[in-house]
Design a protein around this motif. Structure first.
Motif, short mmCIF file in Angstrom:
data_model
loop_
_atom_site.label_atom_id
_atom_site.label_comp_id
_atom_site.label_asym_id
_atom_site.label_seq_id
_atom_site.Cartn_x
_atom_site.Cartn_y
_atom_site.Cartn_z
N GLY A 298 19.43 -52.75 -55.59
CA GLY A 298 19.70 -52.09 -54.30
C GLY A 298 18.89 -50.81 -54.12
O GLY A 298 17.81 -50.78 -54.69
N ARG A 299 19.57 -49.95 -53.28
CA ARG A 299 18.57 -48.88 -52.61
C ARG A 299 17.87 -47.90 -53.33
O ARG A 299 16.77 -47.68 -53.16
CB ARG A 299 19.64 -47.87 -51.92
N THR A 300 18.44 -47.77 -54.86
CA THR A 300 17.72 -47.00 -55.71
C THR A 300 16.71 -47.67 -56.37
O THR A 300 16.22 -46.76 -57.20
CB THR A 300 18.56 -45.91 -56.22
N SER B 187 39.33 -47.11 -49.34
CA SER B 187 38.03 -46.65 -50.14
C SER B 187 37.69 -47.89 -51.06
O SER B 187 38.40 -48.83 -51.50
CB SER B 187 38.35 -45.36 -51.07
N LYS B 188 36.25 -47.94 -51.15
CA LYS B 188 35.59 -48.77 -52.05
C LYS B 188 36.03 -48.33 -53.47
O LYS B 188 35.77 -48.81 -54.60
CB LYS B 188 34.34 -49.10 -52.11
N TYR B 189 36.51 -46.90 -53.52
CA TYR B 189 36.63 -46.19 -54.77
C TYR B 189 38.03 -45.51 -55.09
O TYR B 189 38.15 -44.41 -55.02
CB TYR B 189 35.59 -45.05 -54.73
N ASN C 222 36.02 -53.09 -49.72
CA ASN C 222 34.77 -53.76 -50.32
C ASN C 222 33.53 -53.30 -49.53
O ASN C 222 32.55 -53.47 -49.82
CB ASN C 222 34.76 -55.00 -50.84
N GLY C 223 33.92 -52.72 -48.28
CA GLY C 223 32.75 -52.33 -47.50
C GLY C 223 33.31 -51.74 -45.81
O GLY C 223 34.53 -51.97 -45.63
N SER C 224 32.31 -51.55 -45.30
CA SER C 224 32.84 -50.98 -43.68
C SER C 224 34.10 -50.12 -43.86
O SER C 224 34.66 -50.41 -42.97
CB SER C 224 32.63 -52.23 -43.01
N VAL C 225 34.19 -49.27 -44.60
CA VAL C 225 35.37 -48.55 -44.81
C VAL C 225 35.58 -47.69 -43.42
O VAL C 225 36.70 -47.44 -43.15
CB VAL C 225 35.70 -47.79 -46.02
N GLU C 226 34.65 -47.38 -42.63
CA GLU C 226 34.65 -46.56 -41.66
C GLU C 226 35.65 -47.16 -40.74
O GLU C 226 36.29 -46.48 -39.81
CB GLU C 226 33.52 -46.20 -41.15
N LEU C 227 35.83 -48.49 -40.65
CA LEU C 227 36.47 -49.17 -39.67
C LEU C 227 38.02 -48.66 -39.76
O LEU C 227 38.76 -48.83 -38.74
CB LEU C 227 36.60 -50.57 -39.96
N VAL D 278 37.96 -42.25 -48.40
CA VAL D 278 37.08 -41.65 -49.31
C VAL D 278 35.88 -42.36 -49.43
O VAL D 278 35.85 -43.70 -49.90
CB VAL D 278 37.71 -41.26 -50.61
N ASP D 279 34.51 -42.05 -49.12
CA ASP D 279 33.64 -42.71 -49.08
C ASP D 279 32.18 -41.94 -49.25
O ASP D 279 32.30 -40.56 -49.23
CB ASP D 279 33.41 -43.65 -47.81
N ILE D 280 31.07 -42.41 -49.59
CA ILE D 280 29.72 -41.92 -49.84
C ILE D 280 29.11 -41.48 -48.17
O ILE D 280 29.19 -42.39 -47.40
CB ILE D 280 28.86 -42.82 -50.48
N GLU E 153 25.33 -39.99 -46.78
CA GLU E 153 24.20 -39.81 -47.11
C GLU E 153 23.46 -38.91 -46.00
O GLU E 153 23.35 -37.83 -45.97
CB GLU E 153 23.04 -40.95 -47.43
N THR E 154 23.34 -39.52 -44.62
CA THR E 154 22.66 -38.78 -43.53
C THR E 154 23.59 -38.34 -42.58
O THR E 154 23.37 -37.46 -41.84
CB THR E 154 22.01 -39.96 -42.70
N GLY E 155 24.98 -39.04 -42.84
CA GLY E 155 26.10 -38.89 -41.97
C GLY E 155 26.18 -39.72 -40.55
O GLY E 155 27.05 -39.78 -39.88
C1 PRP Z 1 27.23 -46.74 -47.37
C2 PRP Z 1 28.40 -45.70 -47.40
C3 PRP Z 1 28.35 -45.22 -45.93
C4 PRP Z 1 27.22 -45.04 -45.49
C5 PRP Z 1 26.74 -43.67 -45.74
O1 PRP Z 1 27.73 -47.84 -46.82
O2 PRP Z 1 29.64 -46.47 -47.83
O3 PRP Z 1 29.21 -46.33 -45.05
O4 PRP Z 1 26.40 -45.90 -46.55
O5 PRP Z 1 25.48 -43.62 -45.30
P1 PRP Z 1 24.85 -42.62 -44.09
O6 PRP Z 1 25.76 -41.22 -44.32
O7 PRP Z 1 23.45 -42.56 -44.21
O8 PRP Z 1 25.33 -43.37 -42.78
P2 PRP Z 1 26.75 -49.58 -47.03
O9 PRP Z 1 25.73 -49.26 -45.95
O10 PRP Z 1 26.10 -49.23 -48.56
O11 PRP Z 1 27.56 -50.32 -46.81
P3 PRP Z 1 29.25 -50.89 -46.87
O12 PRP Z 1 30.09 -49.69 -47.31
O13 PRP Z 1 29.53 -51.90 -46.01
O14 PRP Z 1 28.98 -51.49 -48.54
#
Ligand code: PRP
Ligand code: MG
Length: 208
Positions: free
Chosen positions: A11-13, A116-118, A139-144, A155-157, A159-161
């Motif tokens: 993946g990304r890193t 959360s995924k976590y 498992n993803g798209s948790v912002e929904l 609760v999620d990661i 990066e750029t916001g």
């Molecule tokens: C990750 C994370 C956030 C987003 C953060 O999702 O879960 O949704 O990236 O990045 P940003 O602050 O730069 O927008 P990812 O794209 O890995 O997809 P997923 O959560 O659906 O697995």
């Protein structure tokens, strides 16, 4: 000489992690971007690299299938694996946050629904703040989840916001800073001590 196996998160890193290995003189045969191969050997055959899903890296290292692992702190915390975390590789820097509707006051909700995924990281955070919660594992798209009423917050990661912003969500609490770490199997650290120590030393000086 025994091979040292490194489990590296796909993946990304991944690319930056490999560049870091190259920086300390470790190169892999046939390793290129489009390859679908999962096992690679260093040119001197001393190191075997295996590509695994980030979430599985702590498992490979804990079980001893890999001596070393290169993976994000997010997956280390969530896995609660019994491994040594030795080095911050300073890649993939981002942070864990609680996010939701900007007007939401966390304190006013009796039992907060958290998607959360976590879920373990979420539980540990709210144990500290004393907020009673119910976790919903996604498992993803948790912002929904808060947008469609599945949860109050996530609760999620971040990066750029951008993902939060584009979905009308705000950071409500900061949880923890995240970056890629080097983890070590506990038995390997004893049995392959010299080689692992010299590997760590080289990595440390490359990071300075
Ligand atoms: C990750 C994370 C956030 C987003 C953060 O999702 O879960 O949704 O990236 O990045 P940003 O602050 O730069 O927008 P990812 O794209 O890995 O997809 P997923 O959560 O659906 O697995
Ligand atoms: Mg996401």
């Amino acid at each position: 000489m025994d091979t040292i196996t490194i489990a590296l998160a796909k993946g990304r890193t991944a690319e930056d992690s490999i560049t870091l290995l190259n920086d300390i003189g470790i190169y892999f045969n046939d390793l290129h971007e489009k390859s679908r191969k999962l096992v690679f050997y260093s040119t001197d055959k001393a190191i075997r690299l295996i590509f695994v899903k980030a979430v599985d890296v702590p498992t490979y290292v804990e079980k001893g299938s890999a001596d070393l692992g290169v993976v994000g702190k997010d997956n280390i915390l969530e896995a609660q694996a019994d491994v040594y975390e030795m080095l911050d590789l300073k890649l993939g820097k981002c942070k864990f946050v609680v996010a939701g509707d900007p007007d939401l006051e966390l304190g006013t909700i009796q039992r907060l629904k958290v998607a959360s995924k976590y879920p373990i990281i979420a539980k540990n955070h709210f144990l500290k703040t004393g907020q009673s919660i119910e976790t919903i594992k996604l498992n993803g798209s948790v912002e929904l989840a808060p947008l469609i009423g599945l949860a109050d917050v996530i609760v999620d990661i971040v990066e750029t916001g951008n993902t939060l912003k584009e979905n009308g969500l705000s950071v409500l609490e900061e949880v923890e800073n995240i970056s890629t770490r080097l983890i070590v199997n506990k038995a390997s650290f004893a049995t392959k001590s010299d080689r692992i120590q010299s590997f760590l030393k080289k990595l440390k000086s490359a990071l300075e």
